[in-house]
Design an enzyme around this catalytic site. Structure first.
Site, PDB file in Angstrom:
ATOM      1  CB  SER A 144      -0.578   0.410   0.897  1.00 43.67           C
ATOM      2  OG  SER A 144      -1.597   0.884   1.295  1.00 43.67           O
ATOM      3  CE1 TYR A 157      -3.611  -1.970   5.416  1.00 43.49           C
ATOM      4  CE2 TYR A 157      -3.535   0.287   4.661  1.00 43.49           C
ATOM      5  CZ  TYR A 157      -3.394  -0.908   4.590  1.00 43.49           C
ATOM      6  OH  TYR A 157      -3.711  -1.247   3.702  1.00 43.49           O
TER       7      TYR A 157
HETATM    8  P1  NAP Z   1     -11.423  -6.125  -0.034  1.00 41.73           P
HETATM    9  O1  NAP Z   1     -12.253  -6.368  -0.859  1.00 41.73           O
HETATM   10  O2  NAP Z   1     -11.639  -6.102   1.372  1.00 41.73           O
HETATM   11  O3  NAP Z   1     -10.340  -7.649   0.383  1.00 41.73           O
HETATM   12  C1  NAP Z   1      -9.813  -7.842   1.228  1.00 41.73           C
HETATM   13  C2  NAP Z   1      -8.943  -9.993   1.119  1.00 41.73           C
HETATM   14  O4  NAP Z   1      -8.563 -10.492   1.364  1.00 41.73           O
HETATM   15  C3  NAP Z   1     -10.570 -10.617   0.883  1.00 41.73           C
HETATM   16  O5  NAP Z   1     -10.834 -11.408  -0.183  1.00 41.73           O
HETATM   17  C4  NAP Z   1     -10.520 -11.010   2.059  1.00 41.73           C
HETATM   18  O6  NAP Z   1     -10.739 -12.537   1.985  1.00 41.73           O
HETATM   19  C5  NAP Z   1      -9.099 -11.735   2.231  1.00 41.73           C
HETATM   20  N1  NAP Z   1      -8.671 -12.243   3.771  1.00 41.73           N
HETATM   21  C6  NAP Z   1      -9.264 -10.829   5.031  1.00 41.73           C
HETATM   22  N2  NAP Z   1      -8.519 -11.723   5.895  1.00 41.73           N
HETATM   23  C7  NAP Z   1      -8.058 -12.928   5.418  1.00 41.73           C
HETATM   24  C8  NAP Z   1      -7.207 -14.524   5.982  1.00 41.73           C
HETATM   25  N3  NAP Z   1      -7.464 -14.462   7.080  1.00 41.73           N
HETATM   26  N4  NAP Z   1      -7.130 -15.297   5.177  1.00 41.73           N
HETATM   27  C9  NAP Z   1      -7.297 -14.990   3.588  1.00 41.73           C
HETATM   28  N5  NAP Z   1      -7.890 -13.838   2.980  1.00 41.73           N
HETATM   29  C10 NAP Z   1      -7.828 -13.244   3.632  1.00 41.73           C
HETATM   30  O7  NAP Z   1      -9.660  -4.962   0.499  1.00 41.73           O
HETATM   31  P2  NAP Z   1      -8.962  -4.544  -1.134  1.00 41.73           P
HETATM   32  O8  NAP Z   1      -8.384  -3.665  -0.977  1.00 41.73           O
HETATM   33  O9  NAP Z   1      -9.115  -5.758  -2.447  1.00 41.73           O
HETATM   34  O10 NAP Z   1      -7.550  -5.302  -0.206  1.00 41.73           O
HETATM   35  C11 NAP Z   1      -6.418  -6.534  -1.355  1.00 41.73           C
HETATM   36  C12 NAP Z   1      -5.491  -5.632  -0.400  1.00 41.73           C
HETATM   37  O11 NAP Z   1      -5.202  -4.625  -1.216  1.00 41.73           O
HETATM   38  C13 NAP Z   1      -5.349  -5.524   1.424  1.00 41.73           C
HETATM   39  O12 NAP Z   1      -3.714  -6.049   1.081  1.00 41.73           O
HETATM   40  C14 NAP Z   1      -5.308  -4.337   1.411  1.00 41.73           C
HETATM   41  O13 NAP Z   1      -4.243  -3.803   2.505  1.00 41.73           O
HETATM   42  C15 NAP Z   1      -4.702  -3.740   0.290  1.00 41.73           C
HETATM   43  N6  NAP Z   1      -4.674  -2.497  -0.269  1.00 41.73           N
HETATM   44  C16 NAP Z   1      -6.063  -1.699  -0.597  1.00 41.73           C
HETATM   45  C17 NAP Z   1      -6.160  -0.082  -0.821  1.00 41.73           C
HETATM   46  C18 NAP Z   1      -7.659  -0.063  -1.239  1.00 41.73           C
HETATM   47  O14 NAP Z   1      -7.404   1.502  -0.718  1.00 41.73           O
HETATM   48  N7  NAP Z   1      -8.538  -0.922  -1.046  1.00 41.73           N
HETATM   49  C19 NAP Z   1      -5.115   0.500  -0.797  1.00 41.73           C
HETATM   50  C20 NAP Z   1      -3.350   0.203  -0.820  1.00 41.73           C
HETATM   51  C21 NAP Z   1      -3.954  -1.620  -0.267  1.00 41.73           C
HETATM   52  P3  NAP Z   1     -12.537 -13.252   3.210  1.00 41.73           P
HETATM   53  O15 NAP Z   1     -12.641 -12.267   3.927  1.00 41.73           O
HETATM   54  O16 NAP Z   1     -13.030 -13.713   2.358  1.00 41.73           O
HETATM   55  O17 NAP Z   1     -11.051 -14.224   4.260  1.00 41.73           O
END
Ligand code: NAP
Length: 257
Positions: A144, A157
């Site tokens: 991120s 975070y």
């Molecule tokens: P999201 O829609 O909430 O997706 C998060 C994913 O992680 C879900 O599929 C969730 O699935 C999975 N997850 C959570 N805990 C888990 C566990 N213990 N074991 C396996 N899977 C797990 O959010 P996203 O934005 O796509 O996030 C994906 C990545 O991008 C994350 O690492 C996040 O920190 C990063 N990121 C996001 C943003 C943003 O603004 N959205 C910005 C920078 C970085 P389940 O709940 O089904 O397990």
């Protein structure tokens, strides 16, 4: 629609390169699985919500398995029989809460460190031998801009994402000379379920984060990951920062001025 494969058996790759995507039940992980499948990969997808994973695997002709990256037994079952792995996308993660350090909620911090940092370490450790054996492995870690810059009330975070980034960048040093590339992708604001999870299901609070600006969508990040994976073996995209035009830094966007 391609027929789903039996998730219980060792996959037949039909000569296709194999990509593993963690956290593929929503957002960036799901979009990345779709992008890599469209590029010809056999994609193995995992997350805790098995219904979503099964539906996705069916849709992309991949393999869906339950995965909790905070549980070593779940990881062992997930990787069982995955003899060929060319690409690992460490995407599972997220944030819980938004509180100053003085009011830190320890369970939230534990969740963030367990999922983002230790989860990435565990998945990488489990699949390193297969990635090396592929002769042209790639590890993508979705950190991120929070891995590069702190912001107020975000230390749980930002500290976890900084640590996850350092784990990934250390691997880049340790794996020098081996046939494994490493790409860190650092997104800014992406509208996914991220903020819904951060605010414990509060949809209104989550929507307010993205109101008044145009955030990235999951596919924007997925396309960047697929591009990195499509480079020839000698080209390593080390770190890619991708933000919406409306966001200049973790602390400044067109709403904050
Ligand atoms: P999201 O829609 O909430 O997706 C998060 C994913 O992680 C879900 O599929 C969730 O699935 C999975 N997850 C959570 N805990 C888990 C566990 N213990 N074991 C396996 N899977 C797990 O959010 P996203 O934005 O796509 O996030 C994906 C990545 O991008 C994350 O690492 C996040 O920190 C990063 N990121 C996001 C943003 C943003 O603004 N959205 C910005 C920078 C970085 P389940 O709940 O089904 O397990």
């Amino acid at each position: 629609m391609t027929a789903p494969r039996d998730p219980g058996t060792v996959p037949t790759t039909d000569g296709r390169r194999v990509a593993v995507v963690t956290g593929a039940s929503s957002g960036i992980g799901e979009a990345t699985a779709r992008a890599l499948a469209a590029d010809g990969y056999l994609v193995v997808v995992g997350a805790r919500r098995l219904d979503r994973i099964t539906a996705l695997a069916e849709d992309i002709g991949g393999i869906g398995r339950a995965l909790d990256v905070t549980d070593p037994d779940s990881i062992a079952a997930f990787v069982d029989g995955l003899d060929r792995v060319d690409v690992l996308v460490n995407n599972a993660g997220g944030a819980k809460g938004l509180a100053p350090v003085g009011e830190a909620v320890e369970d939230d911090w534990r969740w963030m460190w367990e999922t983002n940092v230790i989860g990435t370490m565990r998945m990488t450790r489990a699949l390193l031998p297969a990635l090396e054996a592929s002769g042209d492995g790639l590890i993508v870690t979705v950190t991120s801009i929070a891995a590069l810059e702190p912001y107020d009330n975000g230390a749980g975070y930002t500290s976890a994402k900084h640590a996850q980034g350092v784990v990934h960048r250390t691997l880049r040093l340790e794996l020098l000379g081996k046939p494994i590339r490493l790409t860190e992708v650092c997104p800014g604001m992406v509208e996914t379920e991220f903020s819904v999870v951060r605010f414990d299901g509060d949809q209104e609070k989550a929507a307010a984060v993205y109101a008044g600006l145009t955030p990235l969508v999951a596919q924007d990040v997925a396309e960047v990951i697929a591009f990195a994976a499509s480079r020839p073996p000698h080209v390593n995209l080390d770190q890619i920062v991708v933000k919406p035009r409306d966001q200049a830094s973790a602390r400044r966007n067109i709403k904050t001025g």
